[in-house]
Scaffold this motif. Structure first.
Motif, PDB file in Angstrom:
ATOM      1  N   TYR A  49     -52.799  30.425  48.034  1.00 33.12           N
ATOM      2  CA  TYR A  49     -52.455  31.587  48.852  1.00 33.12           C
ATOM      3  C   TYR A  49     -52.469  31.261  50.342  1.00 33.12           C
ATOM      4  O   TYR A  49     -53.276  30.447  50.818  1.00 33.12           O
ATOM      5  CB  TYR A  49     -53.433  32.729  48.574  1.00 33.12           C
ATOM      6  CG  TYR A  49     -53.326  33.244  47.165  1.00 33.12           C
ATOM      7  CD1 TYR A  49     -52.473  34.291  46.852  1.00 33.12           C
ATOM      8  CD2 TYR A  49     -54.049  32.646  46.133  1.00 33.12           C
ATOM      9  CE1 TYR A  49     -52.343  34.749  45.549  1.00 33.12           C
ATOM     10  CE2 TYR A  49     -53.932  33.090  44.826  1.00 33.12           C
ATOM     11  CZ  TYR A  49     -53.075  34.140  44.540  1.00 33.12           C
ATOM     12  OH  TYR A  49     -52.945  34.578  43.242  1.00 33.12           O
ATOM     13  N   LEU A  59     -48.926  34.734  47.582  1.00 35.93           N
ATOM     14  CA  LEU A  59     -48.864  33.594  46.680  1.00 35.93           C
ATOM     15  C   LEU A  59     -47.882  32.571  47.248  1.00 35.93           C
ATOM     16  O   LEU A  59     -46.713  32.888  47.503  1.00 35.93           O
ATOM     17  CB  LEU A  59     -48.402  34.051  45.289  1.00 35.93           C
ATOM     18  CG  LEU A  59     -48.222  32.948  44.234  1.00 35.93           C
ATOM     19  CD1 LEU A  59     -49.547  32.257  43.934  1.00 35.93           C
ATOM     20  CD2 LEU A  59     -47.608  33.528  42.965  1.00 35.93           C
ATOM     21  N   ASP A 413     -43.771  41.819  48.882  1.00 33.63           N
ATOM     22  CA  ASP A 413     -44.597  42.053  47.688  1.00 33.63           C
ATOM     23  C   ASP A 413     -45.716  41.026  47.533  1.00 33.63           C
ATOM     24  O   ASP A 413     -46.434  41.035  46.528  1.00 33.63           O
ATOM     25  CB  ASP A 413     -43.720  42.022  46.434  1.00 33.63           C
ATOM     26  CG  ASP A 413     -42.884  43.279  46.278  1.00 33.63           C
ATOM     27  OD1 ASP A 413     -43.138  44.261  47.013  1.00 33.63           O
ATOM     28  OD2 ASP A 413     -41.974  43.279  45.437  1.00 33.63           O
ATOM     29  N   VAL A 415     -45.378  37.456  47.734  1.00 36.78           N
ATOM     30  CA  VAL A 415     -45.008  36.159  47.162  1.00 36.78           C
ATOM     31  C   VAL A 415     -44.082  35.447  48.144  1.00 36.78           C
ATOM     32  O   VAL A 415     -43.019  35.958  48.492  1.00 36.78           O
ATOM     33  CB  VAL A 415     -44.295  36.301  45.795  1.00 36.78           C
ATOM     34  CG1 VAL A 415     -43.830  34.929  45.286  1.00 36.78           C
ATOM     35  CG2 VAL A 415     -45.228  36.956  44.789  1.00 36.78           C
ATOM     36  N   GLU A 435     -51.282  32.732  35.206  1.00 34.73           N
ATOM     37  CA  GLU A 435     -51.221  34.095  35.721  1.00 34.73           C
ATOM     38  C   GLU A 435     -50.494  34.133  37.065  1.00 34.73           C
ATOM     39  O   GLU A 435     -49.703  35.057  37.342  1.00 34.73           O
ATOM     40  CB  GLU A 435     -52.631  34.662  35.868  1.00 34.73           C
ATOM     41  CG  GLU A 435     -53.364  34.931  34.556  1.00 34.73           C
ATOM     42  CD  GLU A 435     -53.842  33.661  33.860  1.00 34.73           C
ATOM     43  OE1 GLU A 435     -54.059  33.711  32.624  1.00 34.73           O
ATOM     44  OE2 GLU A 435     -53.989  32.609  34.537  1.00 34.73           O
ATOM     45  N   GLU A 436     -50.731  33.114  37.895  1.00 38.22           N
ATOM     46  CA  GLU A 436     -50.045  33.049  39.191  1.00 38.22           C
ATOM     47  C   GLU A 436     -48.570  32.717  39.015  1.00 38.22           C
ATOM     48  O   GLU A 436     -47.712  33.242  39.739  1.00 38.22           O
ATOM     49  CB  GLU A 436     -50.749  32.038  40.094  1.00 38.22           C
ATOM     50  CG  GLU A 436     -52.105  32.540  40.585  1.00 38.22           C
ATOM     51  CD  GLU A 436     -52.982  31.450  41.171  1.00 38.22           C
ATOM     52  OE1 GLU A 436     -53.865  31.783  41.978  1.00 38.22           O
ATOM     53  OE2 GLU A 436     -52.793  30.261  40.817  1.00 38.22           O
ATOM     54  N   ASP A 438     -46.821  33.637  36.463  1.00 40.81           N
ATOM     55  CA  ASP A 438     -46.254  34.911  36.005  1.00 40.81           C
ATOM     56  C   ASP A 438     -46.003  35.842  37.185  1.00 40.81           C
ATOM     57  O   ASP A 438     -44.950  36.492  37.265  1.00 40.81           O
ATOM     58  CB  ASP A 438     -47.198  35.596  35.017  1.00 40.81           C
ATOM     59  CG  ASP A 438     -47.280  34.892  33.675  1.00 40.81           C
ATOM     60  OD1 ASP A 438     -46.409  34.033  33.399  1.00 40.81           O
ATOM     61  OD2 ASP A 438     -48.213  35.193  32.913  1.00 40.81           O
ATOM     62  N   ARG A 439     -46.957  35.905  38.094  1.00 44.09           N
ATOM     63  CA  ARG A 439     -46.815  36.802  39.230  1.00 44.09           C
ATOM     64  C   ARG A 439     -45.606  36.425  40.087  1.00 44.09           C
ATOM     65  O   ARG A 439     -44.831  37.286  40.495  1.00 44.09           O
ATOM     66  CB  ARG A 439     -48.087  36.786  40.084  1.00 44.09           C
ATOM     67  CG  ARG A 439     -47.998  37.729  41.277  1.00 44.09           C
ATOM     68  CD  ARG A 439     -49.173  37.615  42.219  1.00 44.09           C
ATOM     69  NE  ARG A 439     -48.916  38.390  43.421  1.00 44.09           N
ATOM     70  CZ  ARG A 439     -49.608  38.296  44.547  1.00 44.09           C
ATOM     71  NH1 ARG A 439     -50.627  37.444  44.619  1.00 44.09           N
ATOM     72  NH2 ARG A 439     -49.298  39.025  45.592  1.00 44.09           N
ATOM     73  N   GLY A 440     -45.452  35.147  40.362  1.00 43.01           N
ATOM     74  CA  GLY A 440     -44.332  34.703  41.176  1.00 43.01           C
ATOM     75  C   GLY A 440     -42.992  34.952  40.508  1.00 43.01           C
ATOM     76  O   GLY A 440     -42.039  35.444  41.139  1.00 43.01           O
ATOM     77  N   ASP A 442     -42.358  37.091  38.124  1.00 49.69           N
ATOM     78  CA  ASP A 442     -42.156  38.547  38.016  1.00 49.69           C
ATOM     79  C   ASP A 442     -41.611  39.126  39.317  1.00 49.69           C
ATOM     80  O   ASP A 442     -40.774  40.043  39.297  1.00 49.69           O
ATOM     81  CB  ASP A 442     -43.465  39.248  37.641  1.00 49.69           C
ATOM     82  CG  ASP A 442     -43.877  39.008  36.192  1.00 49.69           C
ATOM     83  OD1 ASP A 442     -43.044  38.503  35.417  1.00 49.69           O
ATOM     84  OD2 ASP A 442     -45.039  39.302  35.851  1.00 49.69           O
ATOM     85  N   ALA A 443     -42.086  38.609  40.452  1.00 47.36           N
ATOM     86  CA  ALA A 443     -41.591  39.092  41.743  1.00 47.36           C
ATOM     87  C   ALA A 443     -40.112  38.747  41.907  1.00 47.36           C
ATOM     88  O   ALA A 443     -39.320  39.554  42.412  1.00 47.36           O
ATOM     89  CB  ALA A 443     -42.410  38.496  42.883  1.00 47.36           C
ATOM     90  N   LYS A 446     -38.073  41.059  39.677  1.00 48.00           N
ATOM     91  CA  LYS A 446     -37.988  42.416  40.223  1.00 48.00           C
ATOM     92  C   LYS A 446     -36.826  42.573  41.191  1.00 48.00           C
ATOM     93  O   LYS A 446     -36.155  43.618  41.205  1.00 48.00           O
ATOM     94  CB  LYS A 446     -39.307  42.759  40.919  1.00 48.00           C
ATOM     95  CG  LYS A 446     -39.326  44.106  41.616  1.00 48.00           C
ATOM     96  CD  LYS A 446     -40.657  44.337  42.308  1.00 48.00           C
ATOM     97  CE  LYS A 446     -40.664  45.622  43.121  1.00 48.00           C
ATOM     98  NZ  LYS A 446     -41.959  45.805  43.834  1.00 48.00           N
TER      99      LYS A 446
END
Length: 456
Positions: A49, A59, A413, A415, A435-436, A438-440, A442-443, A446
């Motif tokens: 981060y 992220l 958001d 990222v 998990e990180e 996935d977050r990136g 997913d952003a 979106k």
């Protein structure tokens, strides 16, 4: 009270607003029109981060400039810098130092076998400059064959050998004597209008045609996997074939691993995927996880032996600077301790599956490609024609780019992702969690609707 009165004060006693204003007014923003530069104040960073002046965490989904492979603020690397400063902050290149000897010995463990003579620089572009000079001195020849859709640095020789439009502003003088360009290996948008595998890897054959018709060719310069210009992964036949071509024609192979080295692709160095050893290997970025500027030009033993009784006409004040070498030692040890090279390889199928699912969902994605934790998501208006939303001409003209708009929304958001012309580079620190990841992703998922709406 104005909104700026509530901004946090940093250790220098300035608000974030003041820091941004001074930076924008008194500094040049790289590769951009200055009037549009509005940099975000980054005050801290930790693990995967970065943190802005207001305390918001982002992220770091591209490891800044694909360089913070170990993640931010690794305590072992940080302490190595402090310890070296206490022990010996500088010694000129003509002296031997313990740190220099330690790093040199350690490099033998991780570099491709047979690459064992080292010249240290303070950047990748300087390391490439050293490689060009060494190749020319060793062969007695002058020409370097580079490829289009390549980037090798911003100094005079390196920008002359760069195939992408960042070279254009320096021409005609900036092109430099002795640099000629051949086709990149790009099986998605073949510059020769061929189709793999029926083509027989014609892009490598064309390099051979160039060697035989240019004459006086000292070396062929390649990014094993093209970096910023699209994470272009060659077919498995390409490097072995090109290695054979170079050997048969007495031409050196220079591998520019500034971006692809240090575990990024699931090997210590990308050339290892194809069992090929270059004559000269250039690297930087991840060698210290970018904590301190360091580059490396490493050559084969036969090149090293040549200079035993031939004058080595190169050097600079900061070559083998102890403060740059100490964090490299620590970085290699930490990568070994954390087993990060294997981890990048192990996470690759997970990233690939997520990105391929993204492609199935979004018609604006033409292709996803990569190795290890080094991937590109290539956007297109039309999958059949493969027409991109923007081109290099848009980039250098200052036109708004769709990928920048999407990256801006992702940044809002939390990222941060690198966007270039019409694709994204996904290259998080090698310590990233699923998990990180996935977050990136997913952003990105979106906000790809912005591109989907513009498809034809």
């Amino acid at each position: 009270m104005s909104p700026t009165d509530t901004l946090p004060q940093n250790m220098h006693g300035m608000t974030s607003e003041e820091i941004v204003d001074l930076t924008r007014r008194l500094n040049y923003g790289t590769w951009r029109f200055q009037k549009s530069w509005n940099p975000v104040h980054i005050a801290d960073a930790e693990d995967c981060y970065i943190i802005d002046g207001a305390g918001k965490r982002y992220l770091d989904f591209s490891s800044q400039l694909m360089c913070v492979n170990l993640g931010h603020k690794n305590p072992v690397v940080v302490e190595s810098i402090a310890q070296q400063a206490r022990e010996l902050p500088y010694a000129m290149p003509g002296y031997a130092t313990a740190t220099r000897a330690e790093l040199s010995k350690l490099l033998l463990e991780v570099l491709p076998e047979g690459i064992n003579k080292f010249f240290f620089t303070t950047s990748g572009t300087e390391a490439n400059e050293a490689a060009f000079k060494i190749a020319r001195m060793y062969t007695g020849k002058s020409k370097i064959i580079a490829r289009y859709r390549s980037y090798h640095g911003s100094t005079s020789g390196s920008i002359a050998a760069t195939g992408d439009p960042r070279r254009w502003a320096m021409e005609p003088g900036g092109k430099g004597p002795g640099v000629v360009f051949g086709p990149e290996v790009n099986c998605y948008r073949c510059p020769m209008k061929h189709t793999y595998p029926q083509c027989g890897v014609a892009c490598a054959d064309y390099i051979e045609h160039m060697i035989r018709n240019e004459s006086d060719v000292a070396a062929v310069l390649l990014e094993p996997i093209v970096g910023t210009n699209g994470v272009l992964v060659p077919p498995d036949e390409y490097f072995p074939k090109l290695r054979k071509i170079c050997d048969e024609n007495g031409v050196l192979m220079i591998a520019d691993e500034v971006m692809t080295g240090w575990g990024r692709t699931g090997k210590w160095f990308a050339v290892e995927h194809w069992g090929v050893t270059p004559d000269i290997l250039v690297t930087a970025k991840g060698i210290t996880s970018a904590y301190v500027p360091l580059g490396l030009c490493a050559t084969s033993e036969k090149i090293g032996d040549f200079f035993l009784d031939h004058y080595f006409a190169h050097g600079h004040t900061y070559e083998a600077h102890p403060m740059t070498l100490a964090p490299a030692v620590a970085t290699i040890h930490e990568m070994q301790r954390l087993n990060l090279v294997d981890r990048a390889a192990e996470l690759a199928p997970y990233v690939e599956s997520k990105l391929r699912a993204l492609k199935e969902k979004h018609r604006s994605i033409g292709e996803v490609r990569g190795k290890g934790l080094f991937w590109a998501v290539d956007l297109v208006k039309n999958r059949e024609t493969k027409e991109p939303f923007n081109t290099y001409t848009d980039k250098v003209s200052g036109a708004p780019l769709l990928v920048d708009q999407i990256a801006g929304k992702m940044f809002a958001d939390g990222v941060a992702i690198q966007a270039w012309v019409s694709h994204f580079v996904i290259a998080p620190p090698l310590i990233v969690t699923k998990e990180e990841l996935d977050r990136g992703i997913d952003a990105l998922d979106k906000h790809l609707s912005l591109a989907d709406e513009k498809c034809v």
